[in-house]
Design an enzyme around this catalytic site. Sequence first.
Site, mmCIF file in Angstrom:
data_model
loop_
_atom_site.group_PDB
_atom_site.id
_atom_site.type_symbol
_atom_site.label_atom_id
_atom_site.label_comp_id
_atom_site.label_asym_id
_atom_site.label_seq_id
_atom_site.Cartn_x
_atom_site.Cartn_y
_atom_site.Cartn_z
ATOM 1 N N TYR A 39 3.984 9.786 -29.897
ATOM 2 C CA TYR A 39 3.123 10.451 -28.928
ATOM 3 C C TYR A 39 2.104 11.334 -29.646
ATOM 4 C CZ TYR A 39 6.696 8.746 -25.726
ATOM 5 O OH TYR A 39 7.572 7.945 -25.029
ATOM 6 N N ARG A 87 10.834 18.827 -28.755
ATOM 7 C CA ARG A 87 11.451 17.567 -29.161
ATOM 8 C C ARG A 87 10.922 17.250 -30.546
ATOM 9 N NH1 ARG A 87 15.891 14.418 -28.902
ATOM 10 N NH2 ARG A 87 15.477 12.249 -28.365
ATOM 11 N N ARG A 187 21.185 8.270 -22.282
ATOM 12 C CA ARG A 187 21.795 7.031 -21.802
ATOM 13 C C ARG A 187 23.307 7.187 -21.601
ATOM 14 N NH1 ARG A 187 18.831 2.858 -25.818
ATOM 15 N NH2 ARG A 187 18.869 4.716 -27.106
ATOM 16 N N CYS A 208 27.960 3.719 -23.187
ATOM 17 C CA CYS A 208 26.755 2.895 -23.265
ATOM 18 C C CYS A 208 26.957 1.814 -24.326
ATOM 19 C CB CYS A 208 25.565 3.782 -23.627
ATOM 20 S SG CYS A 208 24.033 2.904 -23.972
ATOM 21 N N CYS A 212 22.852 -3.253 -25.553
ATOM 22 C CA CYS A 212 22.193 -3.409 -24.258
ATOM 23 C C CYS A 212 20.935 -2.544 -24.204
ATOM 24 C CB CYS A 212 23.149 -3.003 -23.132
ATOM 25 S SG CYS A 212 22.388 -2.974 -21.512
#
Length: 246
Positions: A39, A87, A187, A208, A212
């Site tokens: 980003y 972050r 997740r 999780c 996947c």
Amino acid sequence: MRGLAKEELPEVVAAYAAAARRVREAGFDLVEIHGGMAYLLMQFLSPRTNRRDDEYGGPLENRARFCLEVLRAVKQAVGADFPVGYRFLADEWLPDGFKLEEALVFARMLAAEGVAYLSVMGGCYDSMALPEVAERSARPAYMVDLAAAVKRAVPEVPVIAAGRLATPEIAGRVLAEEKADLVGLARVILADGDWVRKARRGEPVVTCDPACHVCEKRVSRALPAICPRWPRERQRKWRELVRRAK
């Protein structure tokens, strides 16, 4: 990364501040600036993408300039009593990318600006396609060593570890070994919304599946996330709810 002209940057910084102000007005308890993946903030920070020849490019102190301007503007917009986290991408895991050595210096810059916490991650969209990074990202707690390194560099700042902390036992070890101050679950919670309550009660959790990527693929197509680990009836009801909302 030469796309933004220098005279455009104040407008972008103001947009970050305005967004953060709306977060506070909406009733949230804190705001997190996303400086990860590929980003905009990371595009400035990474030597791989930042090819500027002005004061926002070149050495780390220049590449970090825009990120720090955003942090200051956000903190001013929300007020001193409203936590502003970050972050924090500690390593892009690319040969010519942002590395941990510079990340630790940048962490100290953020600490000096009074950041509330650092939520540490590794990798970016480009590196996730590399076989060795894909293999690494399937392992439990695969980002924790980065969080531990950042915690050692800025012990005064709370550090969040993330990255396949699939079970309460794994998350508990990270905290017990003081590799982080908190754990981030994304997740993990999508797969089992009762994860926290089950952890408190010592019950098994639904984990999780590292192989996947259904939730990621759906989100990338602007579709609501669904986890295949959910019971079929829950999946059916969720799809029906989404269909009615359209």
